[in-house]
Motif scaffolding. Sequence first.
Motif, PDB file in Angstrom:
ATOM      1  N   ARG A  30      62.420 -33.993  58.691  1.00 33.40           N
ATOM      2  CA  ARG A  30      61.371 -33.497  59.239  1.00 33.40           C
ATOM      3  C   ARG A  30      60.076 -34.579  59.342  1.00 33.40           C
ATOM      4  NH1 ARG A  30      57.016 -28.894  57.173  1.00 33.40           N
ATOM      5  NH2 ARG A  30      55.496 -29.116  58.816  1.00 33.40           N
ATOM      6  N   TYR A  31      59.960 -35.517  58.194  1.00 31.01           N
ATOM      7  CA  TYR A  31      59.024 -36.654  58.194  1.00 31.01           C
ATOM      8  C   TYR A  31      59.230 -37.829  58.550  1.00 31.01           C
ATOM      9  CZ  TYR A  31      56.786 -32.550  55.600  1.00 31.01           C
ATOM     10  OH  TYR A  31      56.354 -31.339  55.493  1.00 31.01           O
ATOM     11  N   MET A  32      58.605 -38.590  59.028  1.00 28.74           N
ATOM     12  CA  MET A  32      58.859 -39.986  59.497  1.00 28.74           C
ATOM     13  C   MET A  32      57.683 -40.705  59.310  1.00 28.74           C
ATOM     14  SD  MET A  32      61.602 -39.635  62.768  1.00 28.74           S
ATOM     15  CE  MET A  32      62.428 -41.392  62.471  1.00 28.74           C
ATOM     16  N   TYR A  33      57.491 -41.937  59.138  1.00 28.83           N
ATOM     17  CA  TYR A  33      56.664 -42.931  58.816  1.00 28.83           C
ATOM     18  C   TYR A  33      56.837 -44.317  59.251  1.00 28.83           C
ATOM     19  CZ  TYR A  33      56.131 -39.344  55.142  1.00 28.83           C
ATOM     20  OH  TYR A  33      56.207 -38.054  54.661  1.00 28.83           O
ATOM     21  N   TRP A  34      55.633 -44.650  59.708  1.00 30.53           N
ATOM     22  CA  TRP A  34      55.866 -46.271  60.126  1.00 30.53           C
ATOM     23  C   TRP A  34      54.860 -47.033  59.172  1.00 30.53           C
ATOM     24  CZ3 TRP A  34      58.794 -49.067  62.952  1.00 30.53           C
ATOM     25  CH2 TRP A  34      59.747 -48.471  63.999  1.00 30.53           C
ATOM     26  N   LEU A  45      50.407 -47.901  55.683  1.00 34.60           N
ATOM     27  CA  LEU A  45      50.809 -46.855  56.580  1.00 34.60           C
ATOM     28  C   LEU A  45      50.066 -46.891  57.990  1.00 34.60           C
ATOM     29  CD1 LEU A  45      52.841 -44.254  56.708  1.00 34.60           C
ATOM     30  CD2 LEU A  45      50.591 -43.145  55.941  1.00 34.60           C
ATOM     31  N   ILE A  46      50.702 -46.801  58.956  1.00 42.79           N
ATOM     32  CA  ILE A  46      50.336 -46.845  60.336  1.00 42.79           C
ATOM     33  C   ILE A  46      50.061 -45.745  60.844  1.00 42.79           C
ATOM     34  CG2 ILE A  46      50.560 -47.861  62.606  1.00 42.79           C
ATOM     35  CD1 ILE A  46      52.425 -49.961  61.356  1.00 42.79           C
ATOM     36  N   VAL A  60      45.977 -47.920  58.751  1.00 38.39           N
ATOM     37  CA  VAL A  60      45.821 -49.074  59.588  1.00 38.39           C
ATOM     38  C   VAL A  60      46.167 -48.776  60.964  1.00 38.39           C
ATOM     39  CG1 VAL A  60      45.804 -50.670  57.759  1.00 38.39           C
ATOM     40  CG2 VAL A  60      48.043 -49.924  58.734  1.00 38.39           C
ATOM     41  N   SER A  61      45.681 -47.724  61.587  1.00 34.52           N
ATOM     42  CA  SER A  61      46.036 -47.302  62.717  1.00 34.52           C
ATOM     43  C   SER A  61      45.673 -47.883  63.970  1.00 34.52           C
ATOM     44  CB  SER A  61      46.136 -45.626  62.989  1.00 34.52           C
ATOM     45  OG  SER A  61      44.608 -45.301  62.838  1.00 34.52           O
ATOM     46  N   ASP A  62      44.530 -48.454  63.836  1.00 36.24           N
ATOM     47  CA  ASP A  62      43.725 -49.292  65.314  1.00 36.24           C
ATOM     48  C   ASP A  62      44.765 -49.978  65.868  1.00 36.24           C
ATOM     49  OD1 ASP A  62      40.342 -49.533  63.819  1.00 36.24           O
ATOM     50  OD2 ASP A  62      41.620 -47.792  64.669  1.00 36.24           O
ATOM     51  N   GLY A  63      44.790 -49.754  67.059  1.00 40.41           N
ATOM     52  CA  GLY A  63      45.770 -50.616  67.824  1.00 40.41           C
ATOM     53  C   GLY A  63      47.074 -50.390  68.256  1.00 40.41           C
TER      54      GLY A  63
ATOM     55  N   SER B  98      50.520 -32.490  48.085  1.00 37.09           N
ATOM     56  CA  SER B  98      50.610 -33.337  49.310  1.00 37.09           C
ATOM     57  C   SER B  98      51.730 -33.123  50.257  1.00 37.09           C
ATOM     58  CB  SER B  98      50.310 -34.915  49.035  1.00 37.09           C
ATOM     59  OG  SER B  98      50.507 -35.595  50.256  1.00 37.09           O
ATOM     60  N   THR B  99      51.503 -32.023  51.365  1.00 39.39           N
ATOM     61  CA  THR B  99      52.714 -31.551  52.015  1.00 39.39           C
ATOM     62  C   THR B  99      53.125 -32.540  53.046  1.00 39.39           C
ATOM     63  OG1 THR B  99      51.052 -30.694  53.451  1.00 39.39           O
ATOM     64  CG2 THR B  99      51.658 -29.169  51.697  1.00 39.39           C
ATOM     65  N   LEU B 100      52.051 -33.589  53.209  1.00 35.54           N
ATOM     66  CA  LEU B 100      52.731 -34.748  54.331  1.00 35.54           C
ATOM     67  C   LEU B 100      53.420 -35.631  53.637  1.00 35.54           C
ATOM     68  CD1 LEU B 100      49.433 -34.847  56.320  1.00 35.54           C
ATOM     69  CD2 LEU B 100      51.616 -33.439  57.047  1.00 35.54           C
ATOM     70  N   GLY B 101      53.632 -35.701  52.198  1.00 31.99           N
ATOM     71  CA  GLY B 101      54.462 -36.712  51.584  1.00 31.99           C
ATOM     72  C   GLY B 101      54.233 -38.007  51.538  1.00 31.99           C
ATOM     73  N   ARG B 102      52.879 -38.346  51.872  1.00 38.12           N
ATOM     74  CA  ARG B 102      52.677 -39.846  52.025  1.00 38.12           C
ATOM     75  C   ARG B 102      52.540 -40.517  50.816  1.00 38.12           C
ATOM     76  NH1 ARG B 102      47.274 -42.158  54.256  1.00 38.12           N
ATOM     77  NH2 ARG B 102      48.432 -43.998  53.326  1.00 38.12           N
ATOM     78  N   LEU B 103      53.070 -41.723  50.670  1.00 33.57           N
ATOM     79  CA  LEU B 103      53.368 -42.324  49.770  1.00 33.57           C
ATOM     80  C   LEU B 103      52.240 -43.877  49.627  1.00 33.57           C
ATOM     81  CD1 LEU B 103      56.899 -42.993  48.947  1.00 33.57           C
ATOM     82  CD2 LEU B 103      55.275 -41.302  47.716  1.00 33.57           C
ATOM     83  N   TYR B 104      51.648 -43.960  48.517  1.00 32.62           N
ATOM     84  CA  TYR B 104      50.641 -45.115  48.316  1.00 32.62           C
ATOM     85  C   TYR B 104      51.586 -46.403  47.837  1.00 32.62           C
ATOM     86  CZ  TYR B 104      47.128 -41.982  50.055  1.00 32.62           C
ATOM     87  OH  TYR B 104      46.619 -40.977  50.538  1.00 32.62           O
TER      88      TYR B 104
END
Lengths: 114, 115
Positions: A30-34, A45-46, A60-63, B98-104
């Motif tokens: 379900r979850y995806m990240y850039w 994280l963008i 850092v989403s600007d642009g 943190s349901t969105l599961g983001r990592l730092y």
Amino acid sequence: DAGITQSPRHKVTETGTPVTLRCHQTENHRYMYWYRQDPGHGLRLIHYSYGVKDTDKGEVSDGYSVSRSKTEDFLLTLESATSSQTSVYFCAIRGDVALHYEQYFGPGTRLTVT
Amino acid sequence: AQSVTQPDIHITVSEGASLELRCNYSYGATPYLFWYVQSPGQGLQLLLKYFSGDTLVQGIKGFEAEFKRSQSSFNLRKPSVHWSDAAEYFCAVGAEGSTLGRLYFGRGTQLTVWP
């Protein structure tokens, strides 16, 4: 290994041109990240997605913009590339809460903006 | 604010020596903690993870890490380093709830191994 591919793996583009990077997964997660990775900054994280058509900004989403029209694909677009966006871009995926937030990473895309 | 600190940018050890990479975190919720390794030109590979229970966790490639809540630390260790362990290591933290599961992520520690 998690089924994550990124394309292209390498790209050189000119300032001001649009660029789209693709992340494709075969895990039905379900979850995806850039993220972008720059020396001395680790991974930042963008944007991220928590479902089809559900996305949100990272630090850092600007642009950058993203789209997710199918579970398996998460696209990252640089609307008008700048030299500061020269970086290595990583896509990551995560399953449901039962997997306790561990993320699995793709091989990365090295982008150079000249 | 959430943050992860890896105090050592670069560490050099001799092959066969022991290794400890430091990681400190700041997080208001119950943390989930991870160590990832990145070889040159590669993506990140999960080494180990801590969620709950035994504070000493074992990972792949002979690595282990110990969670110390009182010190907000999650240091990575290996008793005897091999030349193939040369890579960059990243500590990361996520949080229960943190349901969105983001990592730092921390900024990474580059490990060089001398023969």
